[in-house]
Design an enzyme around this catalytic site. Structure first.
Site, PDB file in Angstrom:
ATOM      1  N   ASN A  65      32.552  42.261 -36.186  1.00 49.87           N
ATOM      2  CA  ASN A  65      31.856  41.056 -36.646  1.00 49.87           C
ATOM      3  C   ASN A  65      30.409  41.065 -36.180  1.00 49.87           C
ATOM      4  O   ASN A  65      30.079  41.709 -35.181  1.00 49.87           O
ATOM      5  CB  ASN A  65      32.514  39.800 -36.054  1.00 49.87           C
ATOM      6  CG  ASN A  65      33.969  39.673 -36.435  1.00 49.87           C
ATOM      7  OD1 ASN A  65      34.300  39.557 -37.607  1.00 49.87           O
ATOM      8  ND2 ASN A  65      34.850  39.710 -35.450  1.00 49.87           N
ATOM      9  N   HIS A  76      29.079  29.036 -20.243  1.00 45.71           N
ATOM     10  CA  HIS A  76      27.853  29.830 -20.120  1.00 45.71           C
ATOM     11  C   HIS A  76      27.209  29.695 -18.755  1.00 45.71           C
ATOM     12  O   HIS A  76      27.532  28.793 -17.979  1.00 45.71           O
ATOM     13  CB  HIS A  76      26.859  29.463 -21.224  1.00 45.71           C
ATOM     14  CG  HIS A  76      26.205  28.131 -21.061  1.00 45.71           C
ATOM     15  ND1 HIS A  76      26.750  26.966 -21.554  1.00 45.71           N
ATOM     16  CD2 HIS A  76      25.039  27.766 -20.463  1.00 45.71           C
ATOM     17  CE1 HIS A  76      25.958  25.953 -21.261  1.00 45.71           C
ATOM     18  NE2 HIS A  76      24.906  26.402 -20.588  1.00 45.71           N
ATOM     19  N   ASP A  78      23.666  29.494 -16.474  1.00 41.03           N
ATOM     20  CA  ASP A  78      22.259  29.078 -16.459  1.00 41.03           C
ATOM     21  C   ASP A  78      21.533  29.895 -15.386  1.00 41.03           C
ATOM     22  O   ASP A  78      21.870  29.816 -14.193  1.00 41.03           O
ATOM     23  CB  ASP A  78      22.120  27.601 -16.075  1.00 41.03           C
ATOM     24  CG  ASP A  78      22.568  26.629 -17.162  1.00 41.03           C
ATOM     25  OD1 ASP A  78      22.934  27.069 -18.257  1.00 41.03           O
ATOM     26  OD2 ASP A  78      22.538  25.414 -16.881  1.00 41.03           O
ATOM     27  N   HIS A  82      15.820  29.256 -16.600  1.00 40.97           N
ATOM     28  CA  HIS A  82      16.142  28.266 -17.638  1.00 40.97           C
ATOM     29  C   HIS A  82      15.287  27.022 -17.477  1.00 40.97           C
ATOM     30  O   HIS A  82      14.938  26.384 -18.460  1.00 40.97           O
ATOM     31  CB  HIS A  82      17.628  27.915 -17.551  1.00 40.97           C
ATOM     32  CG  HIS A  82      18.091  26.863 -18.500  1.00 40.97           C
ATOM     33  ND1 HIS A  82      17.694  26.816 -19.818  1.00 40.97           N
ATOM     34  CD2 HIS A  82      18.927  25.802 -18.331  1.00 40.97           C
ATOM     35  CE1 HIS A  82      18.276  25.784 -20.413  1.00 40.97           C
ATOM     36  NE2 HIS A  82      19.008  25.139 -19.541  1.00 40.97           N
TER      37      HIS A  82
HETATM   38 MN    MN Z   1      22.860  25.756 -19.924  1.00 41.30          MN
END
Ligand code: MN
Length: 262
Positions: A65, A76, A78, A82
């Protein structure tokens, strides 16, 4: 036991079940909730997947894919870069964080009963000190994970829990983040919700303290964790490598916890 024997014992304990591996990650799919920002702030793209080939004329013997998403999608990581407070720090992007910092112990603070009573529950230092009175001081270099039960909210609207007054999601107070960063020197802060800050943290001073204070001190965040109820309050070890995106601010990842069985 020398270091080679130690490593062998670890692998044997994982294979034998004496050390259990718990997956703290949510599945990544097009319906995975993404943090919503009001205009004119730019939106992050949701997870997308399109088939390239599946044992057919496009690829007779294989399946694969194309995928795309924002860096801060689903379960997720960080990275310090960020946030603007972490902008100038060394080793602050996904590709430059020293890998040994990505394996660390975890302390889990169970706030599920308080969150049941109020979606806007804020973790405060007094609650952490009460946890420490029971389990001992949070060791420097630890993850602190806020267990809320929020990952049970399968409906994306309930997970984001936004109204005309903004999102109503539990998280840390400003004093809590200051305490964990300055007094406990944690490695990072992890939550079950879509982001590491409380839903109403846009109105805090400073705004978004989990981002502002944590990343300004070079520390990491984890969002959209699940199965925190499978971890002991203290003693689990997390494995949290983000994708090695050059100059990345974060990435979806698989978060694994090693848990010693009694
Ligand atoms: Mn985040």
């Amino acid at each position: 036991m020398n270091n080679q024997e130690l490593l062998g014992a670890l692998v044997a304990a994982i294979a034998g079940g004496g050390i259990r591996v718990v997956d703290l990650s949510q599945p990544l799919r097009p319906s995975t909730p993404v943090i919503q920002l009001p205009p004119p702030l730019a939106p992050s793209q949701p997870f997308r997947i399109e088939e390239v080939a599946r044992y057919d004329e496009r690829g007779p013997a294989w399946y694969w894919n194309n995928i795309s998403c924002g860096e801060h999608t689903g379960t997720h990581f960080d990275a310090p870069a960020h946030w603007i407070t972490g902008r100038g720090l060394p080793n602050a992007h996904t590709d430059t964080i020293p890998p040994q910092l990505l394996i660390a112990p975890a302390c889990v603070i169970d706030c599920a009963p308080e969150v049941e009573a109020s979606a806007d529950f804020l973790l405060e230092p007094a609650r952490i000190e009460a946890w420490e009175a029971e389990h001992g001081r949070i060791p420097a270099g630890s993850w602190v994970l806020m267990r809320t039960g929020w990952s049970c909210r399968e409906d994306p609207a309930a997970f984001l829990n936004a109204s005309e007054t903004g999102p109503h999601v539990p998280g840390p107070s400003v004093a809590c983040m200051r305490f964990l960063v300055e007094e406990r020197d944690i490695r990072g802060w992890g939550v079950e919700a879509v982001g590491t800050d409380a839903g109403q943290a846009f109105a805090f001073e400073p705004p978004f303290p989990a981002h502002n204070l944590l990343h300004g001190a070079g520390k990491f965040g984890l969002a959209s964790l699940c199965q925190l109820d499978q971890l002991p309050p203290k003693g689990a070890v997390l494995i949290t490598p983000p994708l090695k995106i050059e100059n990345g601010s974060g990435s979806p990842l698989r978060v694994l916890a090693l848990v010693a069985q009694a």
